[in-house]
Design an enzyme around this catalytic site. Sequence first.
Site, PDB file in Angstrom:
ATOM      1  N   HIS A  22      -0.999   5.416   9.429  1.00 19.70           N
ATOM      2  CA  HIS A  22       0.417   5.797   9.510  1.00 19.70           C
ATOM      3  C   HIS A  22       0.581   7.162  10.173  1.00 19.70           C
ATOM      4  CE1 HIS A  22       0.052   2.916   6.195  1.00 19.70           C
ATOM      5  NE2 HIS A  22       1.311   2.612   6.352  1.00 19.70           N
ATOM      6  N   HIS A  41      10.435  -3.677   3.765  1.00 20.60           N
ATOM      7  CA  HIS A  41      10.944  -2.301   3.697  1.00 20.60           C
ATOM      8  C   HIS A  41      11.261  -1.784   5.092  1.00 20.60           C
ATOM      9  CE1 HIS A  41       6.602  -1.539   4.320  1.00 20.60           C
ATOM     10  NE2 HIS A  41       6.806  -0.256   4.530  1.00 20.60           N
ATOM     11  N   GLU A  44       4.543  -4.852   8.705  1.00 18.64           N
ATOM     12  CA  GLU A  44       3.157  -4.700   8.233  1.00 18.64           C
ATOM     13  C   GLU A  44       2.621  -5.997   7.633  1.00 18.64           C
ATOM     14  OE1 GLU A  44       2.988  -0.023   6.786  1.00 18.64           O
ATOM     15  OE2 GLU A  44       3.260  -1.574   5.295  1.00 18.64           O
ATOM     16  N   HIS A  84       0.832  -1.217   0.000  1.00 19.66           N
ATOM     17  CA  HIS A  84       0.000   0.000   0.000  1.00 19.66           C
ATOM     18  C   HIS A  84       0.866   1.268   0.000  1.00 19.66           C
ATOM     19  CE1 HIS A  84      -0.144  -0.472   4.679  1.00 19.66           C
ATOM     20  NE2 HIS A  84       0.896   0.256   4.336  1.00 19.66           N
TER      21      HIS A  84
HETATM   22  C1  DHB Z   1       6.160   3.815   2.536  1.00 20.41           C
HETATM   23  C2  DHB Z   1       5.095   3.925   3.412  1.00 20.41           C
HETATM   24  C3  DHB Z   1       4.320   2.816   3.710  1.00 20.41           C
HETATM   25  O1  DHB Z   1       3.254   2.878   4.498  1.00 20.41           O
HETATM   26  C4  DHB Z   1       4.616   1.596   3.195  1.00 20.41           C
HETATM   27  O2  DHB Z   1       3.863   0.562   3.558  1.00 20.41           O
HETATM   28  C5  DHB Z   1       5.687   1.488   2.326  1.00 20.41           C
HETATM   29  C6  DHB Z   1       6.458   2.588   2.005  1.00 20.41           C
HETATM   30  C7  DHB Z   1       6.959   5.005   2.166  1.00 20.41           C
HETATM   31  O3  DHB Z   1       6.729   6.087   2.723  1.00 20.41           O
HETATM   32  O4  DHB Z   1       7.797   4.916   1.306  1.00 20.41           O
HETATM   33 FE    FE Z   2       2.474   1.157   5.289  1.00 27.16          FE
END
Ligand code: DHB
Ligand code: FE
Length: 287
Positions: A59, A193, A240, A12
């Site tokens: 977030h 990530h 996540e 997402h």
């Molecule tokens: C980013 C934010 C998110 O919520 C995610 O799931 C992946 C990447 C970002 O800010 O790059």
């Molecule tokens: Fe996220």
Amino acid sequence: MAKLIGGLGTSHVPSIAAAIDKGLAETPAWKPFFDGYIPAKAWMKAARPDIAVVIFNDHGNSFFLDRVPTFAVGCAEEYRPVDEGWGPRAIPPFEGAADLSWHLVDTMVENRFDPTIIQEIEVDHGLQVPMELFFGRPKAWPVKVVPIFVNVIQYPIPLPSRCYELGRVLRKAIDSFPGDERVVVLGTGGLSHQLQGARAGFVNPEADRAFLKDIATDPDRLAALSREDYVATFGSEGAELMMWLVMRGAMDRDVVVRHTHYFVPASMTGAGMIVMENAADAARAAA
Ligand code: DHB
Ligand code: FE
């Protein structure tokens, strides 16, 4: 009774929304990503769902660190897209399936989950982006939504096994909901990530590919991992991914994978997608 017709998972990442807004979907950097969703969108159109249950995390847009529920369920008639700082987006508000939400909350409490009940909230890219990826940019969304918020931000976050159990309870709620609604469940977030700290920029494509395989064939392995395993393997924000276990827990043990896709864009996040149906339904449809 309502019927669960599919379980889908997707990343997402907010830059996906920005790419759509700026008309970049056909550019060389983004086309391989968006092309992966073409069959998933076709599946969704053919499946004709009435309701999407979307499991995601806020977030810091609608909850901040001063108040973070571990599990929360939206019970509103409407959810507006929150402005995340780039200005309001040209997407329609999301109509809530409030009656299913209340039934889910009741079923959760009966099964010893005690969620926060939310009757007014705006939803961020965690819900917006998966809806756009699977439904495109309609004038009005073709489904009502039930948002389930999971805290994967503020420690202590829930156990992966607890997320999986929540999925079982979600399934009970769908199966016992009076009506004939067709329901899809969307697990969102990930894949690997890390946006902060010494490992910022960390991605783990090998682990992402294994996750995309095992979410269908060996979810018990993924549910048995610790929170620390998720952070170590997928990165601090890659944790996540445990939200996909809520979706998977709602499905039967045996599923068929209709579509899957994986791509590491030139940003910081492994981007993955899966579309699954219960194997029993798929066999019945084929017969
Ligand atoms: C980013 C934010 C998110 O919520 C995610 O799931 C992946 C990447 C970002 O800010 O790059
Ligand atoms: Fe996220």
